[in-house]
Design a protein around this motif. Sequence first.
Motif, PDB file in Angstrom:
ATOM      1  N   MET A 109      57.505 -52.441  29.902  1.00  0.00           N
ATOM      2  CA  MET A 109      56.199 -52.013  30.386  1.00  0.00           C
ATOM      3  C   MET A 109      56.197 -50.513  30.692  1.00  0.00           C
ATOM      4  SD  MET A 109      53.845 -53.692  33.358  1.00  0.00           S
ATOM      5  CE  MET A 109      54.341 -55.266  32.774  1.00  0.00           C
ATOM      6  N   GLU A 110      55.070 -49.887  30.451  1.00  0.00           N
ATOM      7  CA  GLU A 110      54.954 -48.456  30.723  1.00  0.00           C
ATOM      8  C   GLU A 110      55.204 -48.164  32.203  1.00  0.00           C
ATOM      9  OE1 GLU A 110      51.069 -46.627  30.229  1.00  0.00           O
ATOM     10  OE2 GLU A 110      50.112 -48.540  30.624  1.00  0.00           O
ATOM     11  N   GLY A 111      55.724 -46.957  32.465  1.00  0.00           N
ATOM     12  CA  GLY A 111      56.018 -46.544  33.826  1.00  0.00           C
ATOM     13  C   GLY A 111      57.431 -46.882  34.257  1.00  0.00           C
ATOM     14  N   ARG A 112      58.101 -47.752  33.536  1.00  0.00           N
ATOM     15  CA  ARG A 112      59.454 -48.167  33.893  1.00  0.00           C
ATOM     16  C   ARG A 112      60.489 -47.198  33.327  1.00  0.00           C
ATOM     17  NH1 ARG A 112      59.016 -54.156  34.168  1.00  0.00           N
ATOM     18  NH2 ARG A 112      57.406 -54.420  35.742  1.00  0.00           N
ATOM     19  N   VAL A 113      61.696 -47.276  33.882  1.00  0.00           N
ATOM     20  CA  VAL A 113      62.833 -46.514  33.383  1.00  0.00           C
ATOM     21  C   VAL A 113      63.571 -47.414  32.388  1.00  0.00           C
ATOM     22  CG1 VAL A 113      65.035 -45.447  34.015  1.00  0.00           C
ATOM     23  CG2 VAL A 113      63.057 -45.204  35.524  1.00  0.00           C
ATOM     24  N   LEU A 114      63.988 -46.847  31.255  1.00  0.00           N
ATOM     25  CA  LEU A 114      64.686 -47.614  30.228  1.00  0.00           C
ATOM     26  C   LEU A 114      65.802 -46.770  29.639  1.00  0.00           C
ATOM     27  CD1 LEU A 114      64.751 -50.176  28.352  1.00  0.00           C
ATOM     28  CD2 LEU A 114      63.316 -48.846  26.799  1.00  0.00           C
ATOM     29  N   SER A 115      66.944 -47.391  29.366  1.00  0.00           N
ATOM     30  CA  SER A 115      68.077 -46.679  28.769  1.00  0.00           C
ATOM     31  C   SER A 115      68.550 -47.384  27.508  1.00  0.00           C
ATOM     32  CB  SER A 115      69.245 -46.593  29.752  1.00  0.00           C
ATOM     33  OG  SER A 115      68.909 -45.794  30.858  1.00  0.00           O
ATOM     34  N   PHE A 119      64.775 -43.025  29.301  1.00  0.00           N
ATOM     35  CA  PHE A 119      63.357 -42.660  29.399  1.00  0.00           C
ATOM     36  C   PHE A 119      63.036 -42.647  30.888  1.00  0.00           C
ATOM     37  CE2 PHE A 119      63.972 -44.644  25.349  1.00  0.00           C
ATOM     38  CZ  PHE A 119      63.091 -44.043  24.473  1.00  0.00           C
ATOM     39  N   ASN A 120      62.642 -41.492  31.430  1.00  0.00           N
ATOM     40  CA  ASN A 120      62.368 -41.375  32.860  1.00  0.00           C
ATOM     41  C   ASN A 120      61.198 -42.237  33.299  1.00  0.00           C
ATOM     42  OD1 ASN A 120      64.451 -39.507  33.098  1.00  0.00           O
ATOM     43  ND2 ASN A 120      63.099 -37.805  32.625  1.00  0.00           N
ATOM     44  N   SER A 121      60.159 -42.302  32.489  1.00  0.00           N
ATOM     45  CA  SER A 121      58.986 -43.129  32.773  1.00  0.00           C
ATOM     46  C   SER A 121      58.330 -43.432  31.431  1.00  0.00           C
ATOM     47  CB  SER A 121      58.019 -42.382  33.691  1.00  0.00           C
ATOM     48  OG  SER A 121      56.874 -43.167  33.914  1.00  0.00           O
ATOM     49  N   LEU A 122      58.488 -44.657  30.970  1.00  0.00           N
ATOM     50  CA  LEU A 122      57.955 -45.028  29.657  1.00  0.00           C
ATOM     51  C   LEU A 122      56.446 -44.840  29.591  1.00  0.00           C
ATOM     52  CD1 LEU A 122      59.881 -48.308  28.837  1.00  0.00           C
ATOM     53  CD2 LEU A 122      59.991 -46.173  27.579  1.00  0.00           C
ATOM     54  N   LEU A 139      66.306 -48.780  15.887  1.00  0.00           N
ATOM     55  CA  LEU A 139      66.009 -49.626  17.042  1.00  0.00           C
ATOM     56  C   LEU A 139      64.522 -49.488  17.370  1.00  0.00           C
ATOM     57  CD1 LEU A 139      67.192 -51.377  19.325  1.00  0.00           C
ATOM     58  CD2 LEU A 139      67.624 -49.289  20.577  1.00  0.00           C
ATOM     59  N   ASN A 140      63.802 -50.608  17.412  1.00  0.00           N
ATOM     60  CA  ASN A 140      62.359 -50.577  17.658  1.00  0.00           C
ATOM     61  C   ASN A 140      62.053 -50.797  19.132  1.00  0.00           C
ATOM     62  OD1 ASN A 140      61.451 -50.208  14.927  1.00  0.00           O
ATOM     63  ND2 ASN A 140      62.197 -52.267  14.553  1.00  0.00           N
ATOM     64  N   LEU A 141      61.170 -49.946  19.660  1.00  0.00           N
ATOM     65  CA  LEU A 141      60.737 -50.024  21.050  1.00  0.00           C
ATOM     66  C   LEU A 141      59.237 -50.280  21.099  1.00  0.00           C
ATOM     67  CD1 LEU A 141      61.033 -49.613  24.135  1.00  0.00           C
ATOM     68  CD2 LEU A 141      60.758 -47.156  23.717  1.00  0.00           C
ATOM     69  N   ASN A 142      58.849 -51.328  21.813  1.00  0.00           N
ATOM     70  CA  ASN A 142      57.443 -51.625  22.042  1.00  0.00           C
ATOM     71  C   ASN A 142      57.172 -51.451  23.533  1.00  0.00           C
ATOM     72  OD1 ASN A 142      54.779 -52.467  21.779  1.00  0.00           O
ATOM     73  ND2 ASN A 142      55.311 -54.610  22.013  1.00  0.00           N
ATOM     74  N   VAL A 143      56.272 -50.546  23.866  1.00  0.00           N
ATOM     75  CA  VAL A 143      55.909 -50.308  25.262  1.00  0.00           C
ATOM     76  C   VAL A 143      54.567 -50.968  25.509  1.00  0.00           C
ATOM     77  CG1 VAL A 143      55.470 -48.571  27.032  1.00  0.00           C
ATOM     78  CG2 VAL A 143      57.163 -48.118  25.238  1.00  0.00           C
ATOM     79  N   LYS A 144      54.555 -51.918  26.465  1.00  0.00           N
ATOM     80  CA  LYS A 144      53.329 -52.643  26.815  1.00  0.00           C
ATOM     81  C   LYS A 144      52.568 -51.867  27.884  1.00  0.00           C
ATOM     82  CE  LYS A 144      55.613 -56.177  28.121  1.00  0.00           C
ATOM     83  NZ  LYS A 144      55.987 -57.448  28.717  1.00  0.00           N
ATOM     84  N   ALA A 145      51.256 -51.956  27.823  1.00  0.00           N
ATOM     85  CA  ALA A 145      50.419 -51.316  28.830  1.00  0.00           C
ATOM     86  C   ALA A 145      50.591 -52.041  30.166  1.00  0.00           C
ATOM     87  CB  ALA A 145      48.952 -51.351  28.401  1.00  0.00           C
ATOM     88  N   ASP A 146      50.622 -51.289  31.242  1.00  0.00           N
ATOM     89  CA  ASP A 146      50.724 -51.852  32.586  1.00  0.00           C
ATOM     90  C   ASP A 146      49.348 -52.382  32.982  1.00  0.00           C
ATOM     91  OD1 ASP A 146      51.041 -52.466  35.257  1.00  0.00           O
ATOM     92  OD2 ASP A 146      51.842 -50.508  35.825  1.00  0.00           O
ATOM     93  N   PRO A 147      49.206 -53.690  33.193  1.00  0.00           N
ATOM     94  CA  PRO A 147      47.879 -54.230  33.523  1.00  0.00           C
ATOM     95  C   PRO A 147      47.371 -53.769  34.882  1.00  0.00           C
ATOM     96  CG  PRO A 147      49.556 -55.930  33.737  1.00  0.00           C
ATOM     97  CD  PRO A 147      50.233 -54.712  33.164  1.00  0.00           C
ATOM     98  N   HIS A 148      48.243 -53.255  35.728  1.00  0.00           N
ATOM     99  CA  HIS A 148      47.846 -52.801  37.056  1.00  0.00           C
ATOM    100  C   HIS A 148      47.635 -51.293  37.122  1.00  0.00           C
ATOM    101  CE1 HIS A 148      48.736 -56.830  38.311  1.00  0.00           C
ATOM    102  NE2 HIS A 148      49.961 -56.721  37.843  1.00  0.00           N
ATOM    103  N   LYS A 149      47.823 -50.610  36.001  1.00  0.00           N
ATOM    104  CA  LYS A 149      47.673 -49.154  35.988  1.00  0.00           C
ATOM    105  C   LYS A 149      46.224 -48.784  36.321  1.00  0.00           C
ATOM    106  CE  LYS A 149      48.426 -45.106  33.117  1.00  0.00           C
ATOM    107  NZ  LYS A 149      48.858 -44.628  31.812  1.00  0.00           N
ATOM    108  N   GLY A 150      46.075 -47.848  37.200  1.00  0.00           N
ATOM    109  CA  GLY A 150      44.740 -47.383  37.572  1.00  0.00           C
ATOM    110  C   GLY A 150      44.137 -48.148  38.737  1.00  0.00           C
TER     111      GLY A 150
END
Length: 168
Positions: free
Chosen positions: A37-43, A100-103, A129-140
Amino acid sequence: MQISYPTSAFLIAFLCSLLSSLSGLIVRYPREPVEEMEGRVLSFKCRLEYKTEDCDISAKWWRVESDAISEPITDPNRFLITVNETKIDEQRHRDIVLTFNSLSIADRGSYQCTAKCLNTETVAKGHVLNLNVKADPHKGLKASAWSGKLKTDVTVLVLSIMLFVWYN
């Protein structure tokens, strides 16, 4: 009955992988696609294995846009790249970690780790390597201050009524 033949891209990747393993330079990391999910840290961790006397290494993580176009990852405001190396006998293991500091949704895409032996010019590439970033449903959405304020207001009201009844 349909017969499928390997594509030329597959054959080239297979031959490059075979040649790099024969030369003593191997790139390893998990193959599974990643979803976060967006906003998360990922390595992502890429492990290079090579012999000390055969190779002096240059390695990078790349964003792969298409088969012919790749962009090295270098923006320190969005990414952190760390390197850790261990030596066991004459074998070295170098871990290149891309964080990724904040996806963000813009980070969706394909990534690849590559390594090059500087003294032999041997190149080894990991798989894409494929990365799919999902929208944060609580964003905003903002947490309401009413819940805390309402509890305080009710407490003050109850105390006021009790004091009024007590003195009258």
